[in-house]
Design an enzyme around this catalytic site. Sequence first.
Site, PDB file in Angstrom:
ATOM      1  N   CYS A 199     -20.320  -0.802  -2.123  1.00 19.65           N
ATOM      2  CA  CYS A 199     -20.558  -1.567  -3.357  1.00 19.65           C
ATOM      3  C   CYS A 199     -21.886  -1.288  -4.049  1.00 19.65           C
ATOM      4  O   CYS A 199     -21.909  -0.879  -5.203  1.00 19.65           O
ATOM      5  CB  CYS A 199     -20.450  -3.060  -3.062  1.00 19.65           C
ATOM      6  SG  CYS A 199     -18.766  -3.573  -2.776  1.00 19.65           S
ATOM      7  N   ASP A 239       0.866  -1.182   0.000  1.00 23.10           N
ATOM      8  CA  ASP A 239       0.000   0.000   0.000  1.00 23.10           C
ATOM      9  C   ASP A 239       0.900   1.228   0.000  1.00 23.10           C
ATOM     10  O   ASP A 239       1.968   1.215   0.616  1.00 23.10           O
ATOM     11  CB  ASP A 239      -0.931   0.013   1.223  1.00 23.10           C
ATOM     12  CG  ASP A 239      -2.138   0.908   0.999  1.00 23.10           C
ATOM     13  OD1 ASP A 239      -3.235   0.369   0.757  1.00 23.10           O
ATOM     14  OD2 ASP A 239      -1.974   2.154   1.040  1.00 23.10           O
ATOM     15  N   LYS A 294      -0.214   3.130   7.114  1.00 23.47           N
ATOM     16  CA  LYS A 294      -0.980   1.894   7.091  1.00 23.47           C
ATOM     17  C   LYS A 294      -0.036   0.685   7.208  1.00 23.47           C
ATOM     18  O   LYS A 294      -0.251  -0.235   7.991  1.00 23.47           O
ATOM     19  CB  LYS A 294      -1.708   1.808   5.737  1.00 23.47           C
ATOM     20  CG  LYS A 294      -3.117   1.333   5.800  1.00 23.47           C
ATOM     21  CD  LYS A 294      -3.690   1.252   4.400  1.00 23.47           C
ATOM     22  CE  LYS A 294      -5.144   1.585   4.381  1.00 23.47           C
ATOM     23  NZ  LYS A 294      -5.770   1.384   3.081  1.00 23.47           N
ATOM     24  N   ARG A 306     -18.605  -9.650   1.960  1.00 22.93           N
ATOM     25  CA  ARG A 306     -19.398  -8.617   2.642  1.00 22.93           C
ATOM     26  C   ARG A 306     -18.584  -8.011   3.770  1.00 22.93           C
ATOM     27  O   ARG A 306     -17.879  -8.743   4.466  1.00 22.93           O
ATOM     28  CB  ARG A 306     -20.652  -9.247   3.290  1.00 22.93           C
ATOM     29  CG  ARG A 306     -21.670  -9.777   2.362  1.00 22.93           C
ATOM     30  CD  ARG A 306     -22.616 -10.707   3.103  1.00 22.93           C
ATOM     31  NE  ARG A 306     -21.906 -11.864   3.675  1.00 22.93           N
ATOM     32  CZ  ARG A 306     -22.438 -12.746   4.504  1.00 22.93           C
ATOM     33  NH1 ARG A 306     -23.672 -12.623   4.903  1.00 22.93           N
ATOM     34  NH2 ARG A 306     -21.733 -13.776   4.961  1.00 22.93           N
TER      35      ARG A 306
HETATM   36  C1  UDX Z   1     -22.237  -6.207  -0.649  1.00 23.40           C
HETATM   37  C2  UDX Z   1     -22.432  -7.634  -1.201  1.00 23.40           C
HETATM   38  O1  UDX Z   1     -23.264  -8.384  -0.299  1.00 23.40           O
HETATM   39  C3  UDX Z   1     -21.084  -8.318  -1.395  1.00 23.40           C
HETATM   40  O2  UDX Z   1     -21.281  -9.575  -2.020  1.00 23.40           O
HETATM   41  C4  UDX Z   1     -20.214  -7.422  -2.291  1.00 23.40           C
HETATM   42  O3  UDX Z   1     -18.925  -7.999  -2.446  1.00 23.40           O
HETATM   43  C5  UDX Z   1     -20.091  -6.021  -1.713  1.00 23.40           C
HETATM   44  O4  UDX Z   1     -21.401  -5.466  -1.503  1.00 23.40           O
HETATM   45  P1  UDX Z   1     -21.688  -5.135   1.728  1.00 23.40           P
HETATM   46  O5  UDX Z   1     -21.643  -3.823   1.023  1.00 23.40           O
HETATM   47  O6  UDX Z   1     -20.631  -5.466   2.708  1.00 23.40           O
HETATM   48  O7  UDX Z   1     -21.684  -6.333   0.662  1.00 23.40           O
HETATM   49  O8  UDX Z   1     -23.089  -5.197   2.497  1.00 23.40           O
HETATM   50  P2  UDX Z   1     -24.400  -6.086   2.530  1.00 23.40           P
HETATM   51  O9  UDX Z   1     -24.405  -6.893   3.763  1.00 23.40           O
HETATM   52  O10 UDX Z   1     -24.631  -6.795   1.270  1.00 23.40           O
HETATM   53  O11 UDX Z   1     -25.511  -4.930   2.725  1.00 23.40           O
HETATM   54  C6  UDX Z   1     -25.577  -3.829   1.815  1.00 23.40           C
HETATM   55  C7  UDX Z   1     -26.635  -2.848   2.213  1.00 23.40           C
HETATM   56  O12 UDX Z   1     -27.925  -3.374   1.994  1.00 23.40           O
HETATM   57  C8  UDX Z   1     -26.622  -2.436   3.702  1.00 23.40           C
HETATM   58  O13 UDX Z   1     -26.826  -1.046   3.786  1.00 23.40           O
HETATM   59  C9  UDX Z   1     -27.779  -3.187   4.314  1.00 23.40           C
HETATM   60  O14 UDX Z   1     -28.331  -2.525   5.421  1.00 23.40           O
HETATM   61  C10 UDX Z   1     -28.747  -3.236   3.139  1.00 23.40           C
HETATM   62  N1  UDX Z   1     -29.667  -4.380   3.203  1.00 23.40           N
HETATM   63  C11 UDX Z   1     -29.191  -5.645   3.079  1.00 23.40           C
HETATM   64  C12 UDX Z   1     -31.033  -4.165   3.351  1.00 23.40           C
HETATM   65  O15 UDX Z   1     -31.488  -3.016   3.450  1.00 23.40           O
HETATM   66  N2  UDX Z   1     -31.870  -5.248   3.387  1.00 23.40           N
HETATM   67  C13 UDX Z   1     -31.429  -6.525   3.260  1.00 23.40           C
HETATM   68  O16 UDX Z   1     -32.252  -7.444   3.282  1.00 23.40           O
HETATM   69  C14 UDX Z   1     -30.036  -6.735   3.105  1.00 23.40           C
END
Ligand code: UDX
Length: 436
Positions: free
Chosen positions: A260, A30, A35, A154
């Site tokens: 994401c 990095d 870091k 995630r």
């Molecule tokens: C996501 C994908 O799940 C993962 O596969 C990808 O690599 C990166 O993006 P992440 O951003 O860590 O992962 O969060 P995730 O747990 O998927 O939740 C994303 C958002 O959706 C959160 O704000 C969560 O609160 C919201 N969410 C999720 C809902 O509002 N309802 C749900 O049922 C699930």
Amino acid sequence: MNVSVIGAGYVGLVSALGFCKMNNNVICVDKKIEKITKLNRGIPTLYEEGLEELLKECLQSRNIMFTDDIRIAVEKSDVIFITVGTPTLENWEVDLSQLNEVIREICKYIKSYKVIVNKSTVPVGTQKYIKQLLVDKGVNEENFDVVSNPEFLREGKAIYDFLNADRIVIGLDSERARKIMEKLYKPFNIEIIFTTPETAELIKYASNAFLATKISFINEVANLCDKVGADIEVISYAMGLDKRISPEFLKAGIGFGGSCFPKDTKALVKIAEKYGCNFKIVKSAIEVNNNQRILPVKILLNYYKKLEGKVITVLGLTFKPDTDDIREAPSLYIIRRLLDMKAVVKCYDPKASDEIKKIFPDINCYPNIYDSLEGSSCAIICTEWKEISSMNLEKAKLKMKEPIIIDGRNALDLNKVRDSGIIYFSIGRKRQNLKL
Ligand code: UDX
């Protein structure tokens, strides 16, 4: 195998530690020296379940090193992973500047064959683009292959997801690279999908956009529930029992945030546009989410008519629990609106108080949930942290000036809410339980 990982952000750091755990020699690079210093001392640079322990374990094994020297990484590795940020630009295109910079650096030091693997989420066609960039920079075509290997982890469950992924997607166009990638990933014992680079690149966007659309869909159903007096939780449960639908990602609330979904949905719309396709469904998912995340402010305005001078407490700032990440969190949009309407904003979050102060220096954050509720005319729950969903509602009510809770994550137990006599709004939950 000898592996290097360039970019020690979420995906990079977790991948580096994961590959080390799977008995590879890893160099993680990095450019931020502070870091590197922290990581070499075993101090985690981000909050993630199990990360500190795994970092210590990897350092003790002496099979990992953190450095800002990309040259060592290139020279000593068979496989070079690129895991840098690919943020969204104003016009929804993907910013590839960090990726370009890394490729330019790698070019300087390639003397023998390397597999260059891109793990960052990038537009379709980027594998071809990287190949061309390397050739243009004078790197001998015999000395590299470029592979696309999107990551699906995630936040909060990143290490688990890396080591126990549902699938590993590898896009490539060379038998030599395929053998090396197969050797690297075989010990994970996870189904590997070998495909073309374009397909691999699109799998990542399609997966994330689909999940985001699923969330927006259930949120629209929840909004309808509020109108007709139906219960979104029973609906989600019943829908989820249908194996074709699955119970995952059917939780209604104030929408998706994070690093994401917001970024990848926009990027997919833009990529589709570039090829003459109008991705209507993903555009709608974005629009629904934009409205959903400020729904608590609309409910509040409807209740109070004006918010000037009102003390409003925001409970939970991160885009989901068990992370310190506030990127694209609904809380940011809510706080901005509240401040625009001259409300006085107080906050509580177990992990993100420092981060929020960088964006909104004038708001007050409290280390204790009940202190944050003192004198408040409404609490808006933006993240379903355990500390928040299990708060003592009687105690909360006593602290508040007006006991109103808008539960943006349907986090509170409805029976407890009813017993407490708090005025309660949620997202599509059954109304007859509530004292409105
Ligand atoms: C996501 C994908 O799940 C993962 O596969 C990808 O690599 C990166 O993006 P992440 O951003 O860590 O992962 O969060 P995730 O747990 O998927 O939740 C994303 C958002 O959706 C959160 O704000 C969560 O609160 C919201 N969410 C999720 C809902 O509002 N309802 C749900 O049922 C699930």
